[in-house]
Design a protein around this motif. Structure first.
Motif, PDB file in Angstrom:
ATOM      1  N   GLU A  50       8.207 -48.489 -45.136  1.00 15.43           N
ATOM      2  CA  GLU A  50       9.617 -48.467 -44.849  1.00 15.43           C
ATOM      3  C   GLU A  50      10.249 -47.405 -46.136  1.00 15.43           C
ATOM      4  O   GLU A  50       9.578 -47.193 -47.150  1.00 15.43           O
ATOM      5  N   ARG A  51      11.568 -47.018 -45.957  1.00 12.22           N
ATOM      6  CA  ARG A  51      12.019 -46.138 -46.791  1.00 12.22           C
ATOM      7  C   ARG A  51      13.623 -46.735 -46.792  1.00 12.22           C
ATOM      8  O   ARG A  51      14.071 -47.133 -45.828  1.00 12.22           O
ATOM      9  N   ARG A  52      14.228 -46.437 -47.968  1.00 11.51           N
ATOM     10  CA  ARG A  52      15.594 -46.750 -48.100  1.00 11.51           C
ATOM     11  C   ARG A  52      16.525 -45.539 -47.797  1.00 11.51           C
ATOM     12  O   ARG A  52      16.145 -44.297 -48.653  1.00 11.51           O
ATOM     13  N   ILE A  53      17.737 -45.348 -47.171  1.00  6.44           N
ATOM     14  CA  ILE A  53      18.305 -44.258 -46.677  1.00  6.44           C
ATOM     15  C   ILE A  53      19.735 -44.627 -47.256  1.00  6.44           C
ATOM     16  O   ILE A  53      20.459 -45.317 -46.801  1.00  6.44           O
ATOM     17  N   ALA A  54      20.125 -43.548 -47.846  1.00  6.23           N
ATOM     18  CA  ALA A  54      21.650 -43.540 -48.526  1.00  6.23           C
ATOM     19  C   ALA A  54      22.495 -43.451 -47.385  1.00  6.23           C
ATOM     20  O   ALA A  54      22.554 -42.847 -46.221  1.00  6.23           O
ATOM     21  N   GLY A  55      23.817 -44.264 -47.534  1.00  6.70           N
ATOM     22  CA  GLY A  55      24.706 -44.159 -46.221  1.00  6.70           C
ATOM     23  C   GLY A  55      25.425 -42.976 -46.038  1.00  6.70           C
ATOM     24  O   GLY A  55      25.418 -42.080 -47.022  1.00  6.70           O
ATOM     25  N   HIS A 115      -0.510 -47.159 -56.331  1.00  7.73           N
ATOM     26  CA  HIS A 115       0.237 -46.939 -55.228  1.00  7.73           C
ATOM     27  C   HIS A 115       1.334 -47.915 -55.364  1.00  7.73           C
ATOM     28  O   HIS A 115       1.112 -48.946 -55.046  1.00  7.73           O
ATOM     29  N   ARG A 116       2.656 -47.289 -55.429  1.00  9.61           N
ATOM     30  CA  ARG A 116       3.691 -48.313 -55.431  1.00  9.61           C
ATOM     31  C   ARG A 116       4.940 -47.469 -54.743  1.00  9.61           C
ATOM     32  O   ARG A 116       6.071 -47.032 -55.232  1.00  9.61           O
ATOM     33  N   PHE A 117       4.912 -47.255 -53.362  1.00  7.13           N
ATOM     34  CA  PHE A 117       5.736 -46.812 -52.620  1.00  7.13           C
ATOM     35  C   PHE A 117       5.733 -47.033 -51.001  1.00  7.13           C
ATOM     36  O   PHE A 117       6.461 -46.502 -50.254  1.00  7.13           O
ATOM     37  N   ALA A 118       4.865 -48.356 -50.931  1.00  8.57           N
ATOM     38  CA  ALA A 118       4.875 -48.839 -49.529  1.00  8.57           C
ATOM     39  C   ALA A 118       6.291 -49.273 -49.110  1.00  8.57           C
ATOM     40  O   ALA A 118       6.930 -48.999 -48.016  1.00  8.57           O
TER      41      ALA A 118
END
Length: 344
Positions: free
Chosen positions: A49-54, A294-297
């Motif tokens: 997953e990724r975090r997405i700005a509002g 790896h720390r981007f999951a």
């Protein structure tokens, strides 16, 4: 023990991370792009997953939130900061720089220096060198280094080549001067190949190519990727070839400059692009995959924030030990790369 040069040493004293609330998971991407299966995305990229700005959330907003987390941790008081570095390629405005706006929003002294650095994936390492240099020169003693980007705002939702890769986020690092120890940051190596700038580019929006009806026109390439000149364009194979060509020799040069051996390093923290890139890079560097974490999951590729996010995660897990010898490697848009020797 004092630094033999007589200069004030520099160290990373604390790191805070802020991620937007909205999550873009692989299931959503597989619905948008039926050619991709959710499990295939994770297997290839290592990203869940990724975090997405509002819609109304900017890189400046993320920067402020990361800085406030750092202050809330008790690592530093805001009136003790004497220089602010903000690394971003998605600033709130073309003019003025976001660092000046952030200085005011987080209540730093008016005597604080504030500077934007418009670098991407190599940006954290470059900014560490700037911070260490300011401290060594006696120009600053406590530096707030913020990385922040909202790449989701410059990626077309129909671009299946880059949308699965990138996420938004920010970090705030406290870089302090210390008279009692040798420098913990450096030496550094750098590299630039502007002839490859076209391989990762946002063509429109600057003075070279202002935005217009024509630049906004969507185009679909032979592989079915949809984008316009107003959105990010990346030539993935060219970026991978550049990484495999330049980063290993830069790694060797850094080890020689630091007088470190391959067997003597404890960890290599590279720009957290994706699983495929890092697995390939470990082989090219000639190091065990276990040395390259790896720390981007759960974040995806957060551009200049990937290295400090990885450092913060490893620290929180308790796996970083005092005195560890760590190599930092940033590489990407520019084309630009940089390496740093770091003693934790």
């Amino acid at each position: 023990m004092h630094d033999p040069s007589g200069k004030i040493a520099a160290r990373i004293a604390a790191i805070a991370v802020h991620l937007p609330e909205t999550i873009l998971d692989n299931e959503t991407l597989s619905r948008d792009f039926p050619i991709w299966q959710a499990d295939q995305i994770e297997v290839k990229l290592g990203i869940r997953e990724r975090r997405i700005a509002g819609a109304d959330e900017t890189a400046g907003d993320l920067a402020v939130a990361a800085a406030e987390k750092l202050f809330a941790s008790g690592a530093i008081e805001r009136d003790q900061i004497d220089f602010l570095l903000v690394c971003t390629q998605t600033p709130d405005h073309a003019i003025p720089g976001v660092a000046c706006i952030v200085q005011d929003r987080i209540g730093l002294s008016k005597r604080t220096g504030a500077l934007d650095v418009a670098l991407g994936c190599s940006g954290y390492v470059y900014c560490l060198s700037l911070a260490a240099g300011l401290i060594a020169a006696g120009a600053a003693r406590r530096i707030l280094l913020i990385t922040t980007d909202t790449y989701s705002k410059i990626i077309h939702t129909g671009d299946r080549s880059v949308r699965p890769l990138f996420g938004d986020g920010a970090t705030a690092s406290l870089i302090e001067g210390d008279l009692e120890t040798r420098s913990h940051i450096g030496p550094f190596v750098f590299g630039t190949d502007g002839s490859g700038a076209r391989h990762l580019i946002l063509e429109a929006g600057g003075t070279r190519l202002p935005r217009s009806e024509d630049t906004a026109r969507l185009r679909e390439d032979a592989s079915g990727v949809v984008r316009s000149a107003d959105t990010l364009s990346m030539n993935g194979p060219a970026i991978l070839a550049f990484t495999n060509r330049e980063v290993p020799s830069s790694f060797d040069a850094l080890l020689a400059k630091a007088e470190w051996s391959r067997d003597g390093i404890d960890r290599v923290i590279a720009h957290q692009a994706n699983k495929f890139v890092l697995d390939t890079l470990a082989k090219k560097l000639g190091i065990p995959a276990a040395l390259l974490p790896h720390r981007f999951a759960e974040t995806g590729n957060t551009v200049s924030s990937t290295i400090p996010i990885a450092l913060a995660a490893l620290h929180e897990e308790g796996s970083l030990k005092r005195g560890e010898k760590i190599v930092l490697l940033g590489f990407g848009v520019g084309l630009s790369w940089a390496g740093a020797a770091l003693t934790w």
